[in-house]
Motif scaffolding. Structure first.
Motif, mmCIF file in Angstrom:
data_model
loop_
_atom_site.group_PDB
_atom_site.id
_atom_site.type_symbol
_atom_site.label_atom_id
_atom_site.label_comp_id
_atom_site.label_asym_id
_atom_site.label_seq_id
_atom_site.Cartn_x
_atom_site.Cartn_y
_atom_site.Cartn_z
ATOM 1 N N GLU A 287 -0.237 25.088 -10.364
ATOM 2 C CA GLU A 287 -0.869 25.224 -9.171
ATOM 3 C C GLU A 287 -1.514 24.075 -8.502
ATOM 4 O O GLU A 287 -1.463 23.474 -7.294
ATOM 5 N N TYR B 48 1.524 10.694 8.484
ATOM 6 C CA TYR B 48 1.448 9.177 8.969
ATOM 7 C C TYR B 48 2.852 8.760 9.157
ATOM 8 O O TYR B 48 3.214 7.537 9.387
ATOM 9 N N LYS C 63 7.436 4.460 8.976
ATOM 10 C CA LYS C 63 6.976 3.532 9.437
ATOM 11 C C LYS C 63 7.163 2.143 8.339
ATOM 12 O O LYS C 63 7.360 1.134 8.740
ATOM 13 N N LEU D 156 1.606 4.466 -2.506
ATOM 14 C CA LEU D 156 1.485 5.750 -2.186
ATOM 15 C C LEU D 156 2.834 6.551 -2.819
ATOM 16 O O LEU D 156 2.819 7.883 -3.339
ATOM 17 N N LEU E 176 0.769 21.327 -7.775
ATOM 18 C CA LEU E 176 1.399 21.654 -6.609
ATOM 19 C C LEU E 176 0.430 21.112 -5.486
ATOM 20 O O LEU E 176 1.194 20.470 -4.428
ATOM 21 N N HIS E 177 -0.770 21.407 -5.529
ATOM 22 C CA HIS E 177 -1.658 20.777 -4.652
ATOM 23 C C HIS E 177 -1.444 19.374 -4.305
ATOM 24 O O HIS E 177 -1.348 18.980 -3.328
ATOM 25 N N LEU F 90 4.960 8.147 6.896
ATOM 26 C CA LEU F 90 4.965 6.845 6.154
ATOM 27 C C LEU F 90 6.309 6.248 6.082
ATOM 28 O O LEU F 90 6.542 5.096 5.857
ATOM 29 N N GLN G 168 1.652 18.393 -2.932
ATOM 30 C CA GLN G 168 1.465 18.612 -1.305
ATOM 31 C C GLN G 168 0.747 17.878 -0.671
ATOM 32 O O GLN G 168 0.938 17.368 0.484
ATOM 33 N N GLU G 169 -0.406 17.437 -1.147
ATOM 34 C CA GLU G 169 -1.412 16.612 -0.319
ATOM 35 C C GLU G 169 -0.793 15.321 -0.194
ATOM 36 O O GLU G 169 -0.813 14.851 1.059
ATOM 37 N N ARG H 292 0.808 -1.275 0.024
ATOM 38 C CA ARG H 292 0.035 0.084 0.316
ATOM 39 C C ARG H 292 1.019 1.368 0.044
ATOM 40 O O ARG H 292 0.946 2.228 -0.659
ATOM 41 N N ASN H 293 1.899 1.132 0.753
ATOM 42 C CA ASN H 293 2.751 2.363 0.997
ATOM 43 C C ASN H 293 3.753 2.823 -0.221
ATOM 44 O O ASN H 293 3.671 3.616 -0.507
ATOM 45 N N ASP I 80 1.775 15.721 2.450
ATOM 46 C CA ASP I 80 1.146 15.732 3.612
ATOM 47 C C ASP I 80 0.884 14.503 4.408
ATOM 48 O O ASP I 80 0.897 14.168 5.539
ATOM 49 N N GLN I 81 0.350 13.599 3.353
ATOM 50 C CA GLN I 81 -0.191 12.445 4.039
ATOM 51 C C GLN I 81 0.915 11.443 4.491
ATOM 52 O O GLN I 81 0.855 10.804 5.459
#
Ligand SMILES: Nc1ncnc2c1ncn2[C@@H]1O[C@H](COP(=O)(O)OP(=O)(O)O)[C@@H](O)[C@H]1O
Ligand SMILES: [Mg+2]
Lengths: 555, 325
Positions: A331, A347, A352, A307, A334-335, A349, A338-339, A303-304, A342-343
């Protein structure tokens, strides 16, 4: 089986009765014999008296005749002038003799006859007594004249008148005296004839009686012998029966013993299976836990990684857009990036992922350890002994027992150097597993207030000394009641509830250590704990006597 | 909206780490490797714990014991058991003592675990909704005595269907239950189906061995067709795999082995009826909460973008400066 006691008592009384009877018969027999003897002796005494009396009577008769003859001669001499002295002397001696014999026969007297001293007793039957009394009376009537004559003979002054008188008395009584004498002797010989008859009758009757007694005894003893035989026969039959019963019982016992041995082997097998089951349960748990988290970790990694991939992808797009100067979607891109970051960050990740990777490696190590150690357990019925490090052997058992032990006790190991021994390692594994399991089960399950279970301690120590390996497994659990101590190695002895204890664990430990020519010592104090000490020879050849020692847990 | 709170308990920290990693995207995961510590987390009323998953074998306390305590403290929280070795005893305990929702074996499948948790949270939410609606109803009908809702269950329709017992055994259970319930005895699956269609059956008490058809499969089918029916297994045949399926697929209420105390049996049947009533009222609720959470998450996304904009500007400036060189 029949009850033997009453028949024993019967036989005994029967034998006693038999002996008593025999003794009675023997006594009777002896009595008869003695009575015959006594009677005989008595009779022969009587007949001797008799003989003496007859002898005396003969003397008396002869003395009378001689006295009469001498007196006649003396008278003739007196008238013819011939010497009379010797005739008178003969007369007086004979007369004296006659008198003595008569007194003796009448009243009893000691007499000298023919230089023999004879004790003459008066006769005991009336007829002879009367006869002798008559003779005595006649003698008594002439006694004074006789004495005077004898006196005068002694003085040498003989009175012819007295001689005449005397002669006249003698001649007058001669017939009578001789008749009496004759009669007396006849009577006596008649008496002795009677006596002989009596003797014969008594002897014959005694003989007959003895014979009867003898026959009775024979009959009786035959009967009692028969009875004895019967009893003995019965006895023998009973014995035979008993022997049969014993043989049958022996058979049954042997059968039972065989059954028991069968069941025992079965039970040992079932305990093995139980240990195996326990082992499998522990193992399954021990395998499934790491397997669970490893599998789960792999899913998480997948899963990771997905990601990370996505983040990289979006990143590449962003870089491309920046490089191309394509600022329209920049933009939004970039969002996106960034998201994603962030995730990842929220976590944690990346960290981990690394942790889960490390966890998985740890889990895999645990699994491969388990598999490696399992090899030792797999050969449960190995045929040949091997040289094995006992420390490793214990570690394997600890691993298998881990699921049970970890909730109850901490293990403190104190292993010595060069603890190798020639042994059957899978069997020793079983020994250690059983001892460790018992130690863990002896821990009271208390909980402290902070929620952590109060763990006991199991100390395991190994040492090598004088060619022996010493293994001590000590717990600070409940300890063993001294009364139960002697029983713990018995098959089926257990104080544990059904399901937890089979009571076979230590019985198997016993068997295996016996097979290894080792020794077991148990030291235990209630409330303090228990220590099992096992010593094993390093070489199996040097077999020692197997034994167990029990004592208090002193230190 | 806040992620649902869940608690996982296992004495193996590596299991906790893995499960927590797996679930943390969807849930706020509380964890403990010690059942006593876990109990204090359960008592902590700052969070609304929706699901508890516990290991069975742990030092100091068994999983089913922990879950029994958890039920006392938070009766609506859904209980799951994760176990490395399924011995029959612990399975029986987990149904009858822990009253668990699912029994999960190690090694577990991540997908299954995620699904079970989703299902569990959904169930929890439904139960809570029922509770609040009950509460609301109660406050509305305050003048009525606090008893059973009269329109939901009619006394004469309380039917217990007993499947697969001999007449003699049935007679006994019938005598125990007849004062309160209509007790019916059937011997075949066909008879059972007929009766289920004819009557309003709330509780099934079943043996295992019913002729050719696998009893369990049959009961699971019934459960799908009649979701309000609560099942009690009362059988001498006990089997670990069967029991696990009975928990997970049939949601069996109790797994019992005779002999059973008459009073205990009666009160268990009473409880089964109460459970069935809960199911009946629950079907009328919808799952509005999940929609709401979707809306909320999009809102939070919008908030973030405002400060991103300024950051982006700065980046652009830097980039254009570099290009200008
Ligand atoms: N370490 C120990 N501490 C206390 N009691 C023990 C210990 N080991 C054995 N025992 C006693 O000996 C009994 C017999 O042990 P065992 O033969 O292994 O059978 P089981 O463990 O199945 O009961 C046990 O039930 C227990 O009472
Ligand atoms: Mg034991």
């Amino acid at each position: 089986m029949s009850n033997p006691e009453p028949s024993d008592v019967n036989n005994e009384s029967l034998t006693q009765k038999g002996y008593g009877e025999l003794i009675v018969y023997a006594l009777l027999f002896i009595l008869f014999i003695t009575s015959i003897f006594v009677f005989n002796i008595n009779l022969s005494d009587k007949s001797r008296e008799h003989t003496v009396r007859i002898l005396c009577a003969q003397h008396q008769q002869r003395a009378w005749q001689k006295a009469l003859k001498s007196l006649e001669q003396a008278r003739i001499g007196l008238y013819t002038g011939q010497p009379t002295d010797s005739a008178f002397i003969a007369f007086s001696t004979s007369m004296k003799k006659f008198g003595q014999c008569t007194i003796a026969l009448h009243k009893g007297k000691l007499l000298m006859i023919e230089q023999q001293e004879l004790n003459v007793l008066p006769p005991d039957d009336e007829v002879t007594q009367q006869i002798i009394a008559s003779i005595y009376n006649i003698w008594l009537s002439g006694k004074d004249d006789m004495n005077r004559l004898i006196d005068s003979i002694g003085k040498g002054a003989i009175n012819p008148e007295l001689v005449e008188q005397m002669l006249e008395f003698a001649v007058r009584n001669d017939d009578q005296i001789l008749d009496y004498c004759q009669e007396f002797m006849v009577k006596l010989s008649q008496l002795s004839d009677e006596r002989v008859g009596q003797l014969q009758t008594s002897q014959i009757s005694a003989l007959v009686l003895s014979f009867l007694v003898f026959i009775a005894m024979g009959v009786r003893s035959t009967i009692s012998l028969r009875a004895r035989d019967k009893v003995i026969d019965e006895r023998n039959q009973e014995l035979k029966k008993q022997r049969d019963t014993i043989a049958k019982e022996k058979e049954t016992i042997e059968e039972l013993l065989g059954d028991l041995q069968n069941t025992q082997t079965q039970l040992i097998q079932s305990e093995k299976m139980a240990t195996l089951g326990q082992m499998v349960a522990g193992l399954v748990h021990e395998v499934n836990t790491p397997l669970g988290f490893i599998k789960s970790n792999v899913d998480i990694l997948k899963r990771n990684v997905g990601l990370f991939e996505q983040t990289l992808q979006e990143n590449r797009l962003l870089v491309e857009k920046l490089a191309d100067g394509d600022l329209d979607d920049l933009e939004a891109q970039l969002h996106k990036v960034q998201e994603l970051y962030d995730q990842l960050n929220s976590y944690n990740l990346i960290d981990k992922t690394n942790q889960r990777l490390n966890d998985s490696i740890m889990g895999l190590d645990r699994l491969s350890d388990l598999v490696l150690n399992l090899k030792n357990f797999s050969r449960l019925d190995e045929a040949s002994a091997q040289n094995v490090n006992i420390n490793e052997c214990i570690d394997t058992s600890l691993l298998i027992a881990n699921h049970l032990v970890k909730n109850r006790a901490n293990i403190i190991k104190d292993y010595g150097q060069s603890i190798d021994a020639e042994c059957f390692p899978a069997q020793l594994n079983q020994v250690f597993l059983n001892l460790i399991t018992n130690a863990a089960q002896a821990m009271p399950v208390n909980q402290t207030t902070d929620g952590k279970p109060e763990l006991g301690t199991i100390a395991i120590k190994t040492r090598q000394k004088d060619g022996l390996i010493h293994i001590s497994i000590e717990d600070n659990g409940t300890g063993i009641d001294p009364q139960k101590m002697k029983k713990i190695f018995e098959p089926f002895f257990t104080t544990k509830p059904v399901g937890e204890g089979t009571g076979l664990g230590l019985a198997i430990v016993y068997k295996i250590i016996e097979k290894h020519a080792g020794k077991i010592k148990v030291k235990s104090t209630v409330g303090k704990g228990t220590r099992f000490e096992i010593s094993l020879p390093m070489k199996l050849a040097g077999k020692e006597k197997f034994d167990i020692e029990y004592s208090d847990l002193v230190n | 909206m806040e992620k649902p709170h869940i608690l996982i308990v296992d004495d193996e920290p590596l299991v906790l780490a893995s499960v927590s990693d797996l679930l943390e995207f969807e849930y706020t995961v509380h964890q403990s490797d010690n059942p006593h510590e876990a109990l204090s987390i359960i008592k902590d009323d700052r969070y609304e714990l929706k699901v508890i998953m516990s290991d069975q074998r742990m030092p100091g306390m068994y999983g089913h014991e922990l879950l029994r305590e958890a039920k006392k403290i938070r009766p609506n929280t859904i209980r799951l058991l994760l176990t490395g070795y399924s011995d029959l005893e612990s399975i029986m305990y987990s149904v009858n003592v822990g009253e668990i929702f699912r029994y999960i074996n190690k090694p577990w499948k991540s997908e299954t675990l995620l699904n079970v948790f989703r299902l569990a949270v959904k169930l929890y939410d439904q139960m809570m909704a029922l509770d609040t609606s009950k509460h609301a109803k109660k406050s509305l009908q305050k003048e009525l005595p606090e008893q059973e809702q009269p329109e939901e269950v009619k006394a004469e329709t309380k039917t217990v269907l007993m499947i697969g017992y001999s007449d003699k055994v049935f007679d006994h259970y019938h005598s125990v239950l007849k004062s309160k319930y209509n007790v019916v005895n059937v011997h075949t699956t066909q008879e059972a189906l007929d009766d289920l269609k004819k009557m309003d059956v709330s509780v099934i008490v079943s043996e295992i061995n019913l002729g050719i058809t696998s009893t369990l499969d049959f009961l699971i089918k019934i459960k799908q067709g009649f979701p309000n029916v609560v099942t009690i297994m009362l059988t001498k045949s006990i089997d670990a795999n069967f029991a696990i399926r009975a928990i997970n697929d049939l949601n069996v209420f109790r797994y019992l082995t005779p002999p059973i105390d008459d009073d205990e049996f009666r009160s268990l049947v009473d409880e089964a009826f109460r459970r069935s009533d809960e199911f009946k009222s629950k079907t009328r609720l919808d799952l509005f909460r999940s929609h709401k959470s979707e809306v909320e998450s999009s809102n939070s996304l919008h908030n973030k973008s405002s400060d991103l904009r300024s950051n982006l500007k700065a980046a652009q400036d830097i980039l254009s400066k570099k290009k200008g060189y």
